[in-house]
Design an enzyme around this catalytic site. Structure first.
Site, mmCIF file in Angstrom:
data_model
loop_
_atom_site.group_PDB
_atom_site.id
_atom_site.type_symbol
_atom_site.label_atom_id
_atom_site.label_comp_id
_atom_site.label_asym_id
_atom_site.label_seq_id
_atom_site.Cartn_x
_atom_site.Cartn_y
_atom_site.Cartn_z
ATOM 1 N N GLU A 74 0.811 -1.220 0.000
ATOM 2 C CA GLU A 74 0.000 0.000 0.000
ATOM 3 C C GLU A 74 0.840 1.264 0.000
ATOM 4 O OE1 GLU A 74 -0.599 -2.602 1.948
ATOM 5 O OE2 GLU A 74 -2.511 -3.311 1.146
ATOM 6 N N HIS A 143 -11.176 -4.073 9.343
ATOM 7 C CA HIS A 143 -11.772 -4.011 8.000
ATOM 8 C C HIS A 143 -13.112 -3.284 8.006
ATOM 9 C CE1 HIS A 143 -8.936 -7.274 7.123
ATOM 10 N NE2 HIS A 143 -9.236 -7.192 5.852
HETATM 11 C C1 LIG Z 1 -2.490 -4.417 4.376
HETATM 12 C C2 LIG Z 1 -3.488 -5.286 3.705
HETATM 13 N N1 LIG Z 1 -3.634 -5.224 2.384
HETATM 14 C C3 LIG Z 1 -4.534 -5.985 1.752
HETATM 15 C C4 LIG Z 1 -5.324 -6.835 2.464
HETATM 16 C C5 LIG Z 1 -6.395 -7.672 1.769
HETATM 17 N N2 LIG Z 1 -5.921 -9.047 1.684
HETATM 18 C C6 LIG Z 1 -6.212 -9.922 2.658
HETATM 19 S S1 LIG Z 1 -5.456 -11.369 2.427
HETATM 20 C C7 LIG Z 1 -4.778 -10.859 0.984
HETATM 21 C C8 LIG Z 1 -3.898 -11.779 0.227
HETATM 22 C C9 LIG Z 1 -2.756 -12.218 1.046
HETATM 23 O O1 LIG Z 1 -1.948 -13.069 0.332
HETATM 24 P P1 LIG Z 1 -0.870 -13.962 1.047
HETATM 25 O O2 LIG Z 1 -0.037 -13.137 1.949
HETATM 26 O O3 LIG Z 1 -0.171 -14.718 -0.005
HETATM 27 O O4 LIG Z 1 -1.731 -14.947 1.966
HETATM 28 P P2 LIG Z 1 -2.797 -16.036 1.499
HETATM 29 O O5 LIG Z 1 -4.110 -15.346 1.451
HETATM 30 O O6 LIG Z 1 -2.399 -16.557 0.176
HETATM 31 O O7 LIG Z 1 -2.770 -17.064 2.562
HETATM 32 C C10 LIG Z 1 -5.135 -9.551 0.701
HETATM 33 C C11 LIG Z 1 -4.722 -8.795 -0.485
HETATM 34 C C12 LIG Z 1 -5.168 -6.863 3.856
HETATM 35 N N3 LIG Z 1 -5.928 -7.642 4.635
HETATM 36 N N4 LIG Z 1 -4.232 -6.100 4.453
#
Ligand SMILES: Cc1ncc(C[n+]2csc(CCOP(=O)(O)OP(=O)(O)O)c2C)c(N)n1
Ligand SMILES: [Mg+2]
Lengths: 342, 332
Positions: A74, A143
């Site tokens: 971000e 959220h």
């Molecule tokens: C700072 C932030 N940015 C975006 C999100 C939205 N978000 C939640 S999980 C996710 C994907 C995360 O990917 P990863 O770290 O690979 O974990 P996975 O979901 O694959 O277990 C996103 C974009 C968030 N919760 N927090």
């Protein structure tokens, strides 16, 4: 939620309706068609269509060069948008949830908001940040926040809060036409709300509140989803002969003093309803503005603020509901205020 | 002359009881996730959630050598970590159902599931949010003269947050007892590693922070256990942090709103043939730790625990509305 859009009386039948998210998407598409420097950036806004499906299918129309999925970065992503805006592009940057703007505070507040001033007017940062906000989805404390007032404290930013599909489109187009950074807080619970949306391009004036319901007994200022709750409460209040005037705040910075003051001079009572935490919020600014003006002399009851509980947004659905203003709590508060029980 | 022991790491390292308990907890994670999914469909759970079905070996094998004094930080995809670290599923379901008996008294839900008493400092709604916190926990252990380690779980997507880089750098400079475990399931929501990340493997990032980095098959219980074993030993010996990357896959969508438009059915099905639980079970049977009947019994016990957990949660009281501001500050 009723699909209250504009003053109902002024609306002919058979007008085209779109949902709030469709209206935002239409604004983006119009802008991208008209201006090749407009690009979209954000997490999962491409093939996924955004967490709330607002950018759905835009990548098919405009390609991955203009609809850019950023990494989960971000601070960096917002900063790239600021840098691009400084040098000829017009990025619309989507935060997946407004809560994540906190990771990008540095670029929004220290950079985007101040660059024009620090550089003596020589620079312009026409970036638009879109931020899905608010509670009611069961997504808990990180959220569900309503942090729009935070940005009201920052000179250099403009902070918008559309309550209707028509405004959602017109505000985004106005934000793009604006040479300064604009933050648009979209309410997650409004995305599916339908309402009349004019065709083509039009700009909703930035810094103008709108009287959505005329009344004589009490002024209720509310924005975003709180507008709809306030309008519903106002309908209920008519049963007791209370005639509330409801103002859609629309814009937190710059704030429309005149519309609010004129209404207070008429009704003599002011209530401000907002979803952010009550303390140090939009209500404090508006109350002080009234207290500092001639409209103060017209008040015949204390000003009443209705905001969120002094707590993070809880997960449990009943606690979550209780933590922010609802139709019944707005109605009850307005009743107390008009009876001078506050 | 003694023969070299060619059995898998886990088999030659852990006692049969520990291995059976690990299998049970992996089944429990799977059944818990399915139970949560089902409860969500029935409207018992509100909000959203992120299921870790397919990633059970990564969670469980990473926690094999931890005590209740050791800490973990977890992620939005954190149910498995919580169970692997020793939580009771009844109190987890209660949390998901928003009940006062839940681990967070109904205030946190799935995305904030925690069990501070067993050392789980919490899932996180913020991607990358747990990384610096894990480093802080490791700093506490070092300053307070304890031998505790902190395991920091995060996803592949989190490696692109500034917090990841800042955390690894500080952990390295201060030689802190923390193990960074990247659960690389190929995607951050819809965005693949290839589209988001400048290195092929997250473990390659370790070089930049002068710590060991390894990439292992995250669906191979033994491979994960071995990599984490060495990293934990290094941390306890005061030699500093490590980065372990577990290659795995989530079978379900990112959250409840995912339409899987960014990956193919074939890819999902291919990964489902690499089921980490089936593999671990087969390994235990092949090495005589279990027979089919006792493996079935373990699975049945996990199902019974899951069902009892749901009943406990259903019967539990909800928090009182008047307590909406409780827990914002310490109570006197
Ligand atoms: C700072 C932030 N940015 C975006 C999100 C939205 N978000 C939640 S999980 C996710 C994907 C995360 O990917 P990863 O770290 O690979 O974990 P996975 O979901 O694959 O277990 C996103 C974009 C968030 N919760 N927090
Ligand atoms: Mg991932």
């Amino acid at each position: 939620m009723n699909a209250m859009t504009d003053k109902p009386s002024s609306q002919p039948q058979n007008l085209r309706t779109l949902s709030y998210s469709e209206a935002i998407r239409e604004a983006m598409a119009i802008a991208m068609e008209a201006d090749p420097t407009v690009i979209l950036m954000g997490e999962d806004i491409g093939v996924y269509g955004g967490a709330f499906q607002v950018t759905l299918d835009l990548v098919d129309r405009f390609g991955t060069d203009r609809v850019m999925d950023t990494p989960i970065s971000e601070l960096g992503g917002a900063g790239v948008a600021v840098g691009a805006a400084l040098t000829g592009l017009k990025p619309i940057f989507e935060f997946q949830f407004s809560d994540f703007a906190m990771l990008a505070m540095e670029q929004i507040v220290n950079q985007a908001a101040k660059l024009r001033y620090m550089l003596g007017g020589e620079a312009s940062v026409p970036v638009v940040f879109r931020l899905p906000a608010g509670s009611g989805t069961g997504a808990a404390a990180q959220h569900s926040q309503s942090i729009e007032a935070w940005f009201g404290h920052v000179p250099g930013l403009k902070v918008l809060q559309p309550a209707t599909p028509e405004d959602a489109k017109g505000m985004l187009l106005a934000a793009l036409a604006d040479p300064d950074p604009v933050m648009i807080f979209e309410h997650k619970l409004l995305y599916k709300m339908k309402g009349h949306v004019p065709e083509g391009s039009y700009l909703t004036p930035v810094g103008k509140a709108l009287v959505r319901r005329e009344g004589t007994d009490v002024t209720i200022v509310a924005g975003s989803i709180m507008l709809h709750r306030a309008l519903e409460a106002a309908e209920q209040l008519t049963k007791d002969g209370i005639n509330a005037e409801v103002i859609d705040l629309r814009c937190i910075r710059p704030i429309d003093h005149e519309t609010i003051l004129a209404s207070v001079r008429k009704t003599g009572k002011l209530m401000v309803v907002y979803e952010g935490v009550k303390a140090f919020g939009v209500g404090a600014e508006i109350s002080a503005m009234v207290a500092e003006s001639d409209a103060f002399d017209f008040l015949d009851a204390p000003i009443l603020r209705l905001g969120a509980a002094d707590a993070p947004v809880p997960y449990n659905p009943d606690l979550e509901r209780a933590s922010v203003p609802q139709v019944d709590s707005i109605e009850a508060a307005a009743r107390r205020l008009t009876r001078r029980e506050v | 002359m003694t023969q070299p022991d060619n059995r898998p790491f886990a088999i030659r390292t852990y006692a049969p009881d520990q291995l059976r308990e690990a299998l049970k907890r992996m089944y429990l994670i799977r059944r818990f996730e399915e139970g949560a999914e089902d409860s969500y469909m029935r409207g018992l759970i509100h909000g959203t959630m992120h299921l870790s079905i397919g990633q059970e070996a990564s969670a469980m094998a990473s926690c094999m050598e931890l005590t209740d004094d050791d800490k973990i930080t977890s992620t939005h995809r954190g149910h498995g970590h919580c169970i692997a670290k020793g939580a009771e599923v009844g109190r987890m379901f209660a949390e998901f159902f928003g009940k006062e008996t839940g681990y967070c008294h109904g205030r946190g839900g799935s995305m904030h599931i925690a069990d501070v008493k067993t050392g789980n400092l919490g899932a996180n709604g913020i991607v990358g949010g747990g990384l610096p916190i894990a480093v802080g926990a490791a700093l506490s252990a070092k300053r307070l003269g304890k031998s505790d380690v902190t395991i920091c779980f995060f996803g592949d997507g989190a490696n692109n947050e500034g917090a990841f880089h800042e955390a690894l750098n500080m952990a390295s400079v201060w030689k802190l007892p923390v193990v960074f475990i990247c659960e690389n399931n190929g995607y951050g929501m819809s965005t693949s590693i290839a589209r988001s990340t400048s290195v092929k493997h997250i473990a390659d990032r370790a070089v930049a922070y002068s710590m060991p980095g390894v990439t292992v098959d995250g669906n191979d219980f033994s491979a994960v256990a071995e990599a984490v074993h060495h990293a934990v030993a290094r941390a306890r010996a005061g030699e500093g942090p490590s980065l372990v990357e577990n290659l795995t896959y989530r079978w379900r969508g990112h959250s409840k709103s995912d339409r899987n438009r960014y990956r193919t059915k074939e890819e999902i099905e291919e990964w489902m043939t690499r089921d980490p639980i089936a593999r671990f079970r087969a390994e235990l049977i092949a090495h005589g730790v279990l027979d089919e009947a006792s493996a079935d019994a373990i699975e049945a016990a996990a199902i019974a625990d899951m069902e009892a957990g749901i009943e406990f949660a259903k019967a539990s009281p909800a928090p009182s509305i008047s307590d909406v501001t409780r827990y914002v500050y310490a109570e006197n």
